[in-house]
Write a protein that holds these residues in place. Structure first.
Motif, PDB file in Angstrom:
ATOM      1  N   GLN A  16    -118.312  -9.878 -27.320  1.00 53.27           N
ATOM      2  CA  GLN A  16    -117.053 -10.255 -26.659  1.00 53.27           C
ATOM      3  C   GLN A  16    -116.190 -11.114 -27.594  1.00 53.27           C
ATOM      4  OE1 GLN A  16    -117.341 -12.840 -23.216  1.00 53.27           O
ATOM      5  NE2 GLN A  16    -115.560 -11.826 -22.296  1.00 53.27           N
ATOM      6  N   ILE A  17    -116.813 -12.083 -28.254  1.00 55.03           N
ATOM      7  CA  ILE A  17    -116.052 -12.935 -29.191  1.00 55.03           C
ATOM      8  C   ILE A  17    -115.531 -12.091 -30.357  1.00 55.03           C
ATOM      9  CG2 ILE A  17    -116.285 -14.860 -30.828  1.00 55.03           C
ATOM     10  CD1 ILE A  17    -118.175 -16.177 -28.715  1.00 55.03           C
ATOM     11  N   LYS A  18    -116.330 -11.165 -30.826  1.00 56.21           N
ATOM     12  CA  LYS A  18    -115.857 -10.276 -31.906  1.00 56.21           C
ATOM     13  C   LYS A  18    -114.656  -9.463 -31.418  1.00 56.21           C
ATOM     14  CE  LYS A  18    -120.194  -9.677 -34.481  1.00 56.21           C
ATOM     15  NZ  LYS A  18    -121.228 -10.367 -33.680  1.00 56.21           N
ATOM     16  N   SER A  19    -114.670  -9.101 -30.128  1.00 52.58           N
ATOM     17  CA  SER A  19    -113.574  -8.273 -29.611  1.00 52.58           C
ATOM     18  C   SER A  19    -112.251  -9.047 -29.590  1.00 52.58           C
ATOM     19  CB  SER A  19    -113.910  -7.727 -28.217  1.00 52.58           C
ATOM     20  OG  SER A  19    -113.748  -8.728 -27.231  1.00 52.58           O
ATOM     21  N   TRP A  20    -112.280 -10.375 -29.602  1.00 56.43           N
ATOM     22  CA  TRP A  20    -111.045 -11.174 -29.648  1.00 56.43           C
ATOM     23  C   TRP A  20    -110.575 -11.398 -31.084  1.00 56.43           C
ATOM     24  CZ3 TRP A  20    -113.974 -15.563 -26.702  1.00 56.43           C
ATOM     25  CH2 TRP A  20    -114.214 -15.168 -25.374  1.00 56.43           C
ATOM     26  N   SER A  21    -111.378 -10.987 -32.060  1.00 60.52           N
ATOM     27  CA  SER A  21    -111.149 -11.391 -33.455  1.00 60.52           C
ATOM     28  C   SER A  21    -110.582 -10.262 -34.298  1.00 60.52           C
ATOM     29  CB  SER A  21    -112.472 -11.864 -34.066  1.00 60.52           C
ATOM     30  OG  SER A  21    -113.067 -12.842 -33.249  1.00 60.52           O
ATOM     31  N   ASP A  22    -110.085 -10.621 -35.487  1.00 63.22           N
ATOM     32  CA  ASP A  22    -109.494  -9.616 -36.379  1.00 63.22           C
ATOM     33  C   ASP A  22    -110.490  -9.073 -37.391  1.00 63.22           C
ATOM     34  OD1 ASP A  22    -106.832  -9.866 -35.290  1.00 63.22           O
ATOM     35  OD2 ASP A  22    -106.789 -11.842 -36.240  1.00 63.22           O
ATOM     36  N   VAL A  23    -111.334  -9.952 -37.891  1.00 63.65           N
ATOM     37  CA  VAL A  23    -112.301  -9.506 -38.899  1.00 63.65           C
ATOM     38  C   VAL A  23    -113.552 -10.384 -38.824  1.00 63.65           C
ATOM     39  CG1 VAL A  23    -111.294 -10.923 -40.766  1.00 63.65           C
ATOM     40  CG2 VAL A  23    -112.596  -8.887 -41.365  1.00 63.65           C
ATOM     41  N   CYS A  24    -114.676  -9.768 -39.104  1.00 63.39           N
ATOM     42  CA  CYS A  24    -115.943 -10.501 -39.130  1.00 63.39           C
ATOM     43  C   CYS A  24    -116.257 -10.938 -40.560  1.00 63.39           C
ATOM     44  CB  CYS A  24    -117.069  -9.551 -38.729  1.00 63.39           C
ATOM     45  SG  CYS A  24    -117.767  -9.905 -37.151  1.00 63.39           S
ATOM     46  N   VAL A  25    -117.108 -11.933 -40.670  1.00 66.63           N
ATOM     47  CA  VAL A  25    -117.667 -12.303 -41.977  1.00 66.63           C
ATOM     48  C   VAL A  25    -119.126 -12.683 -41.756  1.00 66.63           C
ATOM     49  CG1 VAL A  25    -115.506 -13.196 -42.953  1.00 66.63           C
ATOM     50  CG2 VAL A  25    -117.021 -14.752 -41.732  1.00 66.63           C
ATOM     51  N   THR A  26    -119.896 -12.697 -42.818  1.00 68.99           N
ATOM     52  CA  THR A  26    -121.232 -13.294 -42.748  1.00 68.99           C
ATOM     53  C   THR A  26    -121.227 -14.475 -43.720  1.00 68.99           C
ATOM     54  OG1 THR A  26    -122.250 -12.108 -44.568  1.00 68.99           O
ATOM     55  CG2 THR A  26    -122.234 -10.978 -42.441  1.00 68.99           C
ATOM     56  N   SER A  27    -122.327 -15.203 -43.747  1.00 74.88           N
ATOM     57  CA  SER A  27    -122.358 -16.345 -44.668  1.00 74.88           C
ATOM     58  C   SER A  27    -122.339 -15.856 -46.118  1.00 74.88           C
ATOM     59  CB  SER A  27    -123.589 -17.212 -44.399  1.00 74.88           C
ATOM     60  OG  SER A  27    -124.763 -16.458 -44.540  1.00 74.88           O
ATOM     61  N   ALA A  28    -122.713 -14.588 -46.335  1.00 75.38           N
ATOM     62  CA  ALA A  28    -122.742 -14.063 -47.705  1.00 75.38           C
ATOM     63  C   ALA A  28    -121.348 -13.702 -48.224  1.00 75.38           C
ATOM     64  CB  ALA A  28    -123.648 -12.837 -47.770  1.00 75.38           C
ATOM     65  N   ASN A  29    -120.401 -13.410 -47.330  1.00 73.29           N
ATOM     66  CA  ASN A  29    -119.093 -12.940 -47.831  1.00 73.29           C
ATOM     67  C   ASN A  29    -117.905 -13.715 -47.275  1.00 73.29           C
ATOM     68  OD1 ASN A  29    -118.717 -11.951 -45.237  1.00 73.29           O
ATOM     69  ND2 ASN A  29    -119.379  -9.888 -45.747  1.00 73.29           N
ATOM     70  N   ALA A  30    -118.154 -14.778 -46.480  1.00 69.65           N
ATOM     71  CA  ALA A  30    -117.063 -15.473 -45.781  1.00 69.65           C
ATOM     72  C   ALA A  30    -115.964 -15.939 -46.737  1.00 69.65           C
ATOM     73  CB  ALA A  30    -117.627 -16.665 -45.012  1.00 69.65           C
ATOM     74  N   VAL A  31    -116.338 -16.583 -47.835  1.00 71.79           N
ATOM     75  CA  VAL A  31    -115.333 -17.138 -48.747  1.00 71.79           C
ATOM     76  C   VAL A  31    -114.465 -16.016 -49.315  1.00 71.79           C
ATOM     77  CG1 VAL A  31    -115.005 -18.302 -50.968  1.00 71.79           C
ATOM     78  CG2 VAL A  31    -116.650 -19.213 -49.310  1.00 71.79           C
ATOM     79  N   LYS A  32    -115.123 -14.976 -49.802  1.00 73.49           N
ATOM     80  CA  LYS A  32    -114.356 -13.911 -50.464  1.00 73.49           C
ATOM     81  C   LYS A  32    -113.490 -13.133 -49.483  1.00 73.49           C
ATOM     82  CE  LYS A  32    -117.215 -13.536 -54.512  1.00 73.49           C
ATOM     83  NZ  LYS A  32    -118.297 -12.812 -55.160  1.00 73.49           N
ATOM     84  N   ILE A  33    -113.982 -12.920 -48.286  1.00 75.89           N
ATOM     85  CA  ILE A  33    -113.168 -12.177 -47.312  1.00 75.89           C
ATOM     86  C   ILE A  33    -111.973 -13.027 -46.873  1.00 75.89           C
ATOM     87  CG2 ILE A  33    -113.152 -11.203 -44.961  1.00 75.89           C
ATOM     88  CD1 ILE A  33    -115.442  -9.550 -45.734  1.00 75.89           C
ATOM     89  N   VAL A  34    -112.185 -14.306 -46.602  1.00 70.20           N
ATOM     90  CA  VAL A  34    -111.058 -15.164 -46.200  1.00 70.20           C
ATOM     91  C   VAL A  34    -110.031 -15.230 -47.335  1.00 70.20           C
ATOM     92  CG1 VAL A  34    -110.391 -17.546 -45.645  1.00 70.20           C
ATOM     93  CG2 VAL A  34    -112.328 -16.489 -44.472  1.00 70.20           C
ATOM     94  N   GLU A  35    -110.507 -15.393 -48.557  1.00 67.23           N
ATOM     95  CA  GLU A  35    -109.607 -15.421 -49.733  1.00 67.23           C
ATOM     96  C   GLU A  35    -108.720 -14.186 -49.788  1.00 67.23           C
ATOM     97  OE1 GLU A  35    -112.119 -15.534 -53.179  1.00 67.23           O
ATOM     98  OE2 GLU A  35    -111.850 -17.707 -53.400  1.00 67.23           O
TER      99      GLU A  35
END
Ligand code: 13P
Ligand code: SF4
Length: 306
Positions: free
Chosen positions: A115-134
């Motif tokens: 449900q929380i993912k359904s409100w969101s635009d993109v997912c990240v994991t701890s392995a890729n969070a920095v690079k995806i946000v960048e």
């Protein structure tokens, strides 16, 4: 027949594979076909040929598997194996942030409900969070639900405005900095390897910050002989296999994720035999949540981010 042999036979009969996170008990990791961190398991679930996936982890991990492979049967050995942090967001908070900023991306840590993912635009994991946000074009980011990972990402990506939420992982948030300090005094040569879900005081002491697989890879490739590990104790099983020559030290108050430890071999046998605990994602959430996860996989593949 041993329990391990029964599991092997049932897997063949049911065309099933077992996926396990590094935090489950060693005997469960030992029977798994694939063991890894959240990103690895999500990516893998999208491409496996088998009809049935047995997810040895907490519910958001099984949900991610089901969202990416809706036609497969996803069996959860224990339906109550859950991650408290995965629920720590309200729709009102997401709506308020969207109203406050026109240019907002809602970035959702994979440790969250469908449900929380359904409100969101993109997912990240701890392995890729920095690079995806960048890589996102947006200047304003609501990063949910983990305040510690959000703060860590904000430090690494200072040109973006990251809204820090209130959620946290009890295992990493409650890790005691004084116990890590004590370990450093006992083992002055040891490198401190920490998961970004840890509180700020622990992260300040870290020589390396990364996901569970990042921590394992760091130790595997390092020339050092001693490591202080600031994450859930389940990683020790893989660390000892990769570096049998090294010493690994954990905080005295042992970091244990209760949800992960609910998974047992007997429960795996039970779901394989009966087909019980087949996971379903509410229809209203499945498509938008799946899109949020697929966007992460696409971005990761596009940019070569793992
Ligand atoms: P990873 O992203 O390292 O798999 O971490 C998952 C998790 O639950 C950490 O608490
Ligand atoms: Fe959730 Fe923390 Fe357990 Fe990871 S270790 S599954 S974040 S409670």
């Amino acid at each position: 027949m041993s329990t391990q042999e029964i599991i092997k036979q049932l897997k063949q009969e049911k065309d099933a594979v077992i996926l396990a996170h590094y935090y489950v008990a060693p005997e469960v990791q030992a029977v798994a076909d694939y063991v890894g961190d959240s990103f690895y398991l999500s990516r893998l679930a999208a491409g496996l040929p088998n009809k049935t996936l047995v997810f040895c982890g907490v519910s958001f991990m099984g949900e991610s598997g089901k969202l990416l492979s809706p036609d497969k049967t996803v069996l959860m050995p224990d339906m109550e194996a859950d991650c408290p942090m995965a629920h720590m967001v309200t729709e009102a908070a997401v709506r308020a942030a969207r109203e406050a900023y026109d240019d907002l991306a809602v970035v959702c840590y994979v440790n969250s409900t469908a449900q929380i993912k359904s409100w969101s635009d993109v997912c990240v994991t701890s392995a890729n969070a920095v690079k995806i946000v960048e890589s996102l074009p947006n200047a304003h980011i609501l990063f949910i639900p983990d305040k510690n990972l959000a703060r860590y990402v904000a430090e690494q990506v200072p040109d973006k405005h990251i809204i820090i939420p209130d959620g946290y992982c009890p295992v990493h948030e409650e890790m005691r900095a004084d116990e890590i300090r004590e370990l450093r005094e006992q083992h002055p040569e040891a490198k401190v390897l920490a998961h970004p879900e840890c509180n700020a005081q622990v992260l300040e002491m870290a020589d390396y910050i990364g996901s569970t697989s990042g921590i394992i890879d760091f130790a595997a490739k390092s020339d050092e002989k001693e490591f202080i590990i600031a994450t859930e104790e389940g990683v020790l099983y893989e660390l000892e296999q990769k570096r049998p020559d090294a010493g690994f030290y954990f905080a005295r108050t042992r970091p244990v994720c209760e949800g992960m430890k609910r998974i047992t071999l007997e429960k795996i046998v039970h779901v394989l035999k009966t087909g019980e605990n087949s996971l379903h994602v509410e229809e209203a959430h499945a498509e938008p949540a799946g899109d949020t996860l697929r966007r992460m996989l696409d971005l990761a593949a596009e940019k070569g981010k793992s």
